[in-house]
Design an enzyme around this catalytic site. Structure first.
Site, PDB file in Angstrom:
ATOM      1  N   ALA A  89       0.861  -1.188   0.000  1.00 21.25           N
ATOM      2  CA  ALA A  89       0.000   0.000   0.000  1.00 21.25           C
ATOM      3  C   ALA A  89       0.892   1.229   0.000  1.00 21.25           C
ATOM      4  O   ALA A  89       1.536   1.542   0.997  1.00 21.25           O
ATOM      5  CB  ALA A  89      -0.900  -0.005   1.225  1.00 21.25           C
ATOM      6  N   GLY A 107       5.273   5.108  -3.407  1.00 24.84           N
ATOM      7  CA  GLY A 107       6.131   6.283  -3.513  1.00 24.84           C
ATOM      8  C   GLY A 107       7.590   5.870  -3.611  1.00 24.84           C
ATOM      9  O   GLY A 107       7.917   4.783  -4.109  1.00 24.84           O
ATOM     10  N   THR A 108       8.449   6.708  -3.112  1.00 26.77           N
ATOM     11  CA  THR A 108       9.889   6.448  -3.182  1.00 26.77           C
ATOM     12  C   THR A 108      10.256   5.114  -2.531  1.00 26.77           C
ATOM     13  O   THR A 108      10.990   4.308  -3.104  1.00 26.77           O
ATOM     14  CB  THR A 108      10.664   7.584  -2.488  1.00 26.77           C
ATOM     15  OG1 THR A 108      10.339   8.813  -3.132  1.00 26.77           O
ATOM     16  CG2 THR A 108      12.155   7.357  -2.583  1.00 26.77           C
ATOM     17  N   LYS A 138       6.323   5.044  11.685  1.00 24.36           N
ATOM     18  CA  LYS A 138       6.633   5.243  13.108  1.00 24.36           C
ATOM     19  C   LYS A 138       5.507   5.951  13.848  1.00 24.36           C
ATOM     20  O   LYS A 138       5.255   5.678  15.020  1.00 24.36           O
ATOM     21  CB  LYS A 138       7.948   6.012  13.295  1.00 24.36           C
ATOM     22  CG  LYS A 138       7.996   7.409  12.675  1.00 24.36           C
ATOM     23  CD  LYS A 138       8.616   7.384  11.323  1.00 24.36           C
ATOM     24  CE  LYS A 138       8.765   8.769  10.707  1.00 24.36           C
ATOM     25  NZ  LYS A 138       9.321   8.678   9.342  1.00 24.36           N
ATOM     26  N   VAL A 143      12.245   2.897  12.277  1.00 24.14           N
ATOM     27  CA  VAL A 143      13.221   3.646  13.067  1.00 24.14           C
ATOM     28  C   VAL A 143      14.594   3.530  12.423  1.00 24.14           C
ATOM     29  O   VAL A 143      15.096   2.433  12.199  1.00 24.14           O
ATOM     30  CB  VAL A 143      13.290   3.127  14.517  1.00 24.14           C
ATOM     31  CG1 VAL A 143      14.331   3.910  15.308  1.00 24.14           C
ATOM     32  CG2 VAL A 143      11.929   3.215  15.191  1.00 24.14           C
ATOM     33  N   GLY A 158      15.805  18.882  -0.794  1.00 21.54           N
ATOM     34  CA  GLY A 158      14.931  17.742  -0.540  1.00 21.54           C
ATOM     35  C   GLY A 158      15.183  17.046   0.782  1.00 21.54           C
ATOM     36  O   GLY A 158      14.578  16.007   1.057  1.00 21.54           O
ATOM     37  N   ASP A 202       9.016  13.757  14.870  1.00 19.20           N
ATOM     38  CA  ASP A 202       9.489  12.548  14.200  1.00 19.20           C
ATOM     39  C   ASP A 202      10.437  11.760  15.105  1.00 19.20           C
ATOM     40  O   ASP A 202      10.307  10.543  15.271  1.00 19.20           O
ATOM     41  CB  ASP A 202      10.191  12.926  12.891  1.00 19.20           C
ATOM     42  CG  ASP A 202      10.827  11.733  12.198  1.00 19.20           C
ATOM     43  OD1 ASP A 202      10.087  10.928  11.610  1.00 19.20           O
ATOM     44  OD2 ASP A 202      12.062  11.604  12.258  1.00 19.20           O
ATOM     45  N   LYS A 208       9.992   7.873  17.067  1.00 19.51           N
ATOM     46  CA  LYS A 208      11.002   6.811  17.015  1.00 19.51           C
ATOM     47  C   LYS A 208      11.509   6.456  18.408  1.00 19.51           C
ATOM     48  O   LYS A 208      11.715   5.278  18.726  1.00 19.51           O
ATOM     49  CB  LYS A 208      12.157   7.248  16.114  1.00 19.51           C
ATOM     50  CG  LYS A 208      11.748   7.449  14.659  1.00 19.51           C
ATOM     51  CD  LYS A 208      12.849   8.127  13.860  1.00 19.51           C
ATOM     52  CE  LYS A 208      12.425   8.405  12.433  1.00 19.51           C
ATOM     53  NZ  LYS A 208      13.431   9.177  11.676  1.00 19.51           N
TER      54      LYS A 208
END
Length: 430
Positions: A10, A13-14, A107, A134, A189, A203, A207
């Site tokens: 699902a 993307g990258t 995460k 993580v 980026g 973020d 983690k």
């Protein structure tokens, strides 16, 4: 030949594209290590016509990602949607309800709903695998849950966000301010258009909550993590840190204490001589302390298609071999009930920077506040004189309780000669 492990993804993307590419390019070695081939047979993605650099012809496409869980030909679902709520959560719940294994790099989902999802996986006897959640390609989950399984882990800490580490590295190496470096990171980026999730420490806190649960065998408790970001770190602080023999890093730190478990994310000054101080750029690092193994440090790229795909495929190989352990290292009935320790109880040395009007009596007023709160100074730095103008003054304390330092910041900030809110950075000496 043993039947291939059938995988649904699902999100293409990258990272999803990286998983497809790795399973294709390294198919032989993956099949040998998994004991059977691993084949992606179904996917869900927004754009069916997008060129992802790897063939997608022949895959079953679903507009609704949650429908992947009900596909009878699918053995395991890989969730790469992201976010703690909505479709990602619904897919995870549907996957377990269908009695299938789930691999995720999410995460936020684990930090917020990890306890409930782990209970669902345990109840149905299926795997919930999240090595990619993580530190990207660094095998820190496996290290804590399996490699150090015989140890009492007393602490786990690390650089858990590559964006923040890149920004702080560039500030130090180029002497530039936070806002300038952030803008460059966005162009390259390394930072999102809305970088708040990274630079405000969220973020890293997601983690850390996961690492603390694994390290101490306790249900994940994201709401108990103290969180601060790097917005207030300035080039002045970076320069003073260097003069004092430190580097500034955004660290996630979790420790087992007599009172319980402390978990905190915030900027730290760490001695230039310790290994984690030399982890720069977009790299991550995790340090764990075990009673028998001692100190272990893992370092590598914490994000990107390749490292994250590597971790996801490692989880798929374990599932193909039917190797999996309880989500937090022990069954739910065996998990610790150790309480969380509030940040106000933390004890350690501190760096405080003030911008004060350069005139007689200023330092006496500041030290009077510290004296009244029982805070002892180790050193003080003031460079140059500029009578009547604002100048920086740096104070370094001996070990002090967090609650006392917070009160000191408030009182000192109210002094008429202090021109802005004091900057406070905790010092980690190990």
């Amino acid at each position: 030949m043993t039947r291939p492990l059938s995988v649904a993804i699902a999100g293409l993307g990258t990272v999803g594209g990286g998983v497809l590419m790795m399973l294709r390019d390294n198919a032989d070695i993956i099949a040998a290590r998994a004991g059977r081939p691993i084949a992606v047979t179904a996917v869900s993605a927004r754009d069916r016509n997008k060129d992802r650099g790897v063939p997608t012809a022949g895959l079953r496409w679903y507009d609704d990602p949650v429908a992947l869980a009900a596909d009878p030909a699918v053995d395991v679902v890989v969730e790469l949607i992201g976010g703690s709520e909505g479709v990602a959560l619904a897919l995870a719940e549907a996957t377990f309800a269908a009695g299938k294994a789930l691999v995720t790099a999410n995460k936020a989902l684990l930090a917020v709903h990890g306890a409930a999802l782990a209970a669902s996986a345990e109840e149905r006897g299926v795997a919930l695998a999240f090595e990619a959640a993580v530190a990207g390609g660094i095998p820190v989950i496996k290290a804590l849950r399996e490699g150090l399984a015989g140890n009492h882990v007393s602490a786990v800490a690390g650089i858990l966000n590559g964006t923040c580490n890149y920004i702080l590295t560039q500030m130090r190496e180029r002497g530039r301010e936070f806002a300038e470096v952030l803008a460059d990171a966005q162009k390259l980026g390394y930072a999102e258009a809305d970088p708040s999730f990274d630079i405000d420490g969220i973020d890293a806190a997601h983690k850390l909550a996961i690492l603390a649960a694994l390290a101490f065998g306790r249900p994940v408790a994201f709401d108990q993590v103290h969180v601060e970001g790097i917005r207030r770190i300035s080039a002045v602080d970076i320069a003073f840190a260097n003069e004092l023999g430190y580097r500034i890093k955004l660290l996630g730190i979790a420790r087992q204490t007599e009172a319980g478990i402390e978990a905190r994310v915030h900027p730290c000054m760490v001695p230039q001589t310790v290994p984690i101080a030399r982890v720069d750029g977009v790299f991550n690092a995790v340090v764990a302390e075990g009673d028998f193994v001692g100190r272990v440090m893992l370092q590598g790229r914490g994000a990107g298609a390749g490292p994250t795909a590597s971790a996801i495929v490692a989880d798929l190989i374990d599932i193909a071999r039917n190797r999996f352990t309880p989500v937090w290292g022990a069954s739910a009935s065996e998990l610790s009930t150790a309480p969380s320790v509030p940040m106000s109880s933390h004890v350690g040395p501190y760096y405080m920077r003030l911008m004060v009007v350069d005139r007689p009596g200023v330092i006496a007023d500041v030290t009077a506040v510290l004296r009244d709160l029982g805070i002892s100074l180790e050193s003080m730095l003031q460079r140059g004189r500029s009578p009547g103008e604002a100048v920086p003054v740096v104070l370094v304390t001996h070990e002090t309780k967090e609650s006392a330092m917070r009160e000191a910041v408030e009182r000192i900030g109210r002094l008429p000669t202090v021109m802005e809110e004091p900057t406070l950075i905790r010092i980690e000496t190990e």
